[in-house]
Enzyme design. Structure first.
Site, PDB file in Angstrom:
ATOM      1  N   THR A 283      38.717  61.595  37.673  1.00  0.00           N
ATOM      2  CA  THR A 283      38.375  60.583  38.657  1.00  0.00           C
ATOM      3  C   THR A 283      37.635  61.111  39.872  1.00  0.00           C
ATOM      4  O   THR A 283      37.576  60.414  40.885  1.00  0.00           O
ATOM      5  CB  THR A 283      39.658  59.875  39.125  1.00  0.00           C
ATOM      6  OG1 THR A 283      40.568  60.856  39.628  1.00  0.00           O
ATOM      7  CG2 THR A 283      40.329  59.150  37.986  1.00  0.00           C
ATOM      8  N   CYS A 284      37.079  62.299  39.842  1.00  0.00           N
ATOM      9  CA  CYS A 284      36.448  62.874  41.026  1.00  0.00           C
ATOM     10  C   CYS A 284      34.991  62.414  41.161  1.00  0.00           C
ATOM     11  O   CYS A 284      34.414  61.865  40.232  1.00  0.00           O
ATOM     12  CB  CYS A 284      36.496  64.394  40.964  1.00  0.00           C
ATOM     13  SG  CYS A 284      38.167  65.036  40.708  1.00  0.00           S
ATOM     14  N   THR A 285      34.408  62.659  42.326  1.00  0.00           N
ATOM     15  CA  THR A 285      32.985  62.416  42.554  1.00  0.00           C
ATOM     16  C   THR A 285      32.415  63.604  43.322  1.00  0.00           C
ATOM     17  O   THR A 285      33.025  64.065  44.280  1.00  0.00           O
ATOM     18  CB  THR A 285      32.741  61.124  43.347  1.00  0.00           C
ATOM     19  OG1 THR A 285      33.445  60.045  42.736  1.00  0.00           O
ATOM     20  CG2 THR A 285      31.256  60.793  43.385  1.00  0.00           C
TER      21      THR A 285
ATOM     22  N   ASN B  12      35.283  64.961  45.963  1.00  0.00           N
ATOM     23  CA  ASN B  12      36.598  64.338  46.066  1.00  0.00           C
ATOM     24  C   ASN B  12      37.475  64.861  44.942  1.00  0.00           C
ATOM     25  O   ASN B  12      37.045  64.888  43.781  1.00  0.00           O
ATOM     26  CB  ASN B  12      36.516  62.820  45.862  1.00  0.00           C
ATOM     27  CG  ASN B  12      35.788  62.105  46.963  1.00  0.00           C
ATOM     28  OD1 ASN B  12      35.587  62.655  48.038  1.00  0.00           O
ATOM     29  ND2 ASN B  12      35.394  60.874  46.695  1.00  0.00           N
TER      30      ASN B  12
ATOM     31  N   GLU C  71      34.682  68.572  38.232  1.00  0.00           N
ATOM     32  CA  GLU C  71      34.266  67.190  38.039  1.00  0.00           C
ATOM     33  C   GLU C  71      34.485  66.876  36.560  1.00  0.00           C
ATOM     34  O   GLU C  71      33.742  67.335  35.698  1.00  0.00           O
ATOM     35  CB  GLU C  71      32.786  67.029  38.404  1.00  0.00           C
ATOM     36  CG  GLU C  71      32.259  65.623  38.245  1.00  0.00           C
ATOM     37  CD  GLU C  71      32.846  64.670  39.268  1.00  0.00           C
ATOM     38  OE1 GLU C  71      33.016  63.489  38.917  1.00  0.00           O
ATOM     39  OE2 GLU C  71      33.123  65.094  40.408  1.00  0.00           O
TER      40      GLU C  71
END
Length: 475
Positions: free
Chosen positions: A10-12, A31, A102
């Site tokens: 779920t990272c960006t 994130n 990521e």
């Protein structure tokens, strides 16, 4: 309270080359988002004596004997290690930065040809087994590439390396294959949980590295459906989940940095470019805005009055499952001994603020280091987590207070960096490290005080209007 890293995809990520940034720095930002809303994090400096020699993963049972001479580095691991370290982001003494990972996607044909390895390495492990042993971003790619080829991975990931000159982004494909691209100095990248690298130039070793058998593997398993070697099309996915969970985040970020490039593209487009060029120099504030964004000024904003988040078609970037944001800035215009700044924010990005910490230190401030799983109003993670909970339910009532806090604290951060640069300019060795730790402590104390004041303000403002409130003056 047991926190598992399930659905940790779920990272960006945002990467900004040195000629694309406002001050000539290389900047990498990501994130870390968990599968649950609360997954406490801490900020630490790892000394060589504390670095494991016989490393053992907790989730995959991957193990490795690590090299004998690690160097000190910063990291943002989980508050406790029962699920593993999850070091996530940091800088070592050579001013090499790393952010991992990521989480990305791989299609079934690739997974059939090169299956994921159940006991391989993954996000839990990568920073710890890499960052203490590399002297450049390129060396980071080389080390991780060899580890992937030897041990394999149990998940598909994008892994970021930077030094003061270069940024490299490595993507895995299947259990053992990979490619890495050097981000052009004048470009930026937004990576949103899907394979991003596009055309690979095998004749350009200055900008591409890859598994030695990559081309032969693709040919042997008939994986390339076009005339060009487009890594995203060969190894990535193009699913409904991508269209609603991943692509819209890249679309919104590119819409912010260079709207003309995506004017005719849908948020669900599979043709969004990987390498992008902004229409201006990119600042830290730009990066924070995008990584806090939730489709503001579009019909897709879940905080638009009348919209319900469950009816929104696209996953925002800034949301409740953000755990920490690390923005690592490597500056070319100051001495290397204090060139690296680890800007850090905890909990949900729409309501937090970046705080600058100089990375060349032996220890970190207690209020950022001593996070536990118990709620603690003296701890930076937990104060920000409490604020994010209030903000989510009272968004329009409290955002003016939050935005004022964010602007004030970011302004303070810029002033602190400039002030500390001047104060430590003539120092070196242990004297410099001590001065930077003292400065970081003062920065942390100010940030925590401002954040606790914001929490107090929000609690006072929202408590009177809770369900079940009763005002005697009405009777």
């Amino acid at each position: 309270m047991i926190m598992k890293h399930t659905n940790h995809s779920t990272c960006t990520t945002i990467l900004v080359g040195k000629d694309a940034s406002y001050d000539g720095s290389t900047i990498i930002a990501r994130n870390e988002d968990a599968g649950v809303a609360v997954n406490p994090k801490k900020f630490i400096a790892v000394q060589p004596a504390d670095q494991p020699r016989d490393y053992q993963a907790k989730l995959s049972k991957f193990s490795i004997k690590l090299p004998a001479h690690p160097v000190r580095y910063t990291a943002v691991p989980d508050a406790t290690d029962e699920q593993g370290i999850w070091g996530e982001a940091g800088v070592n003494v050579y001013n090499v930065a790393m952010s991992a990972t990521e989480t990305i996607t791989t299609n079934p044909r690739v997974l059939g040809a090169d299956p994921l390895v159940k006991k391989g390495l993954g996000e839990e492990d990568l920073l710890t087994i890499t960052l203490p042993y590399i002297k450049s971003a390129r060396q980071g790619v080389e080390r991780v590439g060899k580890l992937l080829e030897k041990y394999g991975t149990y998940e598909s990931n994008g892994i970021i390396f930077s030094d003061v000159n270069e940024i490299w982004y490595l993507e895995t494909a299947g259990g053992h294959h990979w490619v890495a691209e050097r981000i052009p100095d004048n470009a930026y990248v937004i990576a949103p949980n899907q394979t991003g690298i596009q055309e690979v130039d095998f004749a350009d070793p200055d900008h591409f590295m890859y598994a030695p058998d990559l081309k032969a593997f693709v040919d042997r398993h008939h994986l390339n459906l076009s005339a060009n070697f487009n890594f995203r099309k060969i190894f990535g996915s193009d699913t409904q989940l991508d269209h609603h969970y991943n692509s819209p985040r890249a679309w919104y970020g590119q819409r912010y940095f260079n709207p003309e490039a995506v004017r005719d593209l849908s948020p669900m487009s599979a043709e969004l470019p990987f390498i992008c060029h902004a229409n201006r120099k990119i600042t830290l504030e730009d990066i924070k805005f995008v990584l806090s964004s939730h489709y503001q000024d579009t019909p897709y904003d879940p905080f638009t009055p009348g919209n319900e988040a469950k009816k929104m078609p696209f996953r925002p970037i800034g949301f409740n499952r953000n755990q920490e944001l690390s923005v690592i800035q490597l500056r070319p215009y100051v001495p290397s001994e204090f060139a690296a700044i680890h800007w850090l924010a905890f909990a949900a990005n729409p309501s937090n603020a970046l705080v600058p910490f100089f990375a060349n230190v032996n220890d970190t401030p207690d209020c950022y280091k001593d996070t536990t799983k118990l709620v603690d109003s003296q701890n930076a993670y937990w104060v920000n987590r409490l604020i994010s909970l209030i903000a989510a339910d009272h968004y329009h009532d409290v955002m003016a207070d939050i935005e004022a806090y964010q602007d004030q604290l970011m302004g303070y951060g810029h002033r602190r960096v400039a002030h500390i640069d001047k104060r430590v300019g003539g120092l070196s060795g242990d004297q410099l490290i001590s001065a930077l730790m003292t400065a970081n402590q003062k920065t942390a104390t100010h940030a925590l005080k401002a954040t606790r004041q914001l929490l107090t303000t929000l609690l006072a403002k929202t408590s009177n209007g809770v369900r079940g409130a009763f005002d005697r003056t009405n009777y």
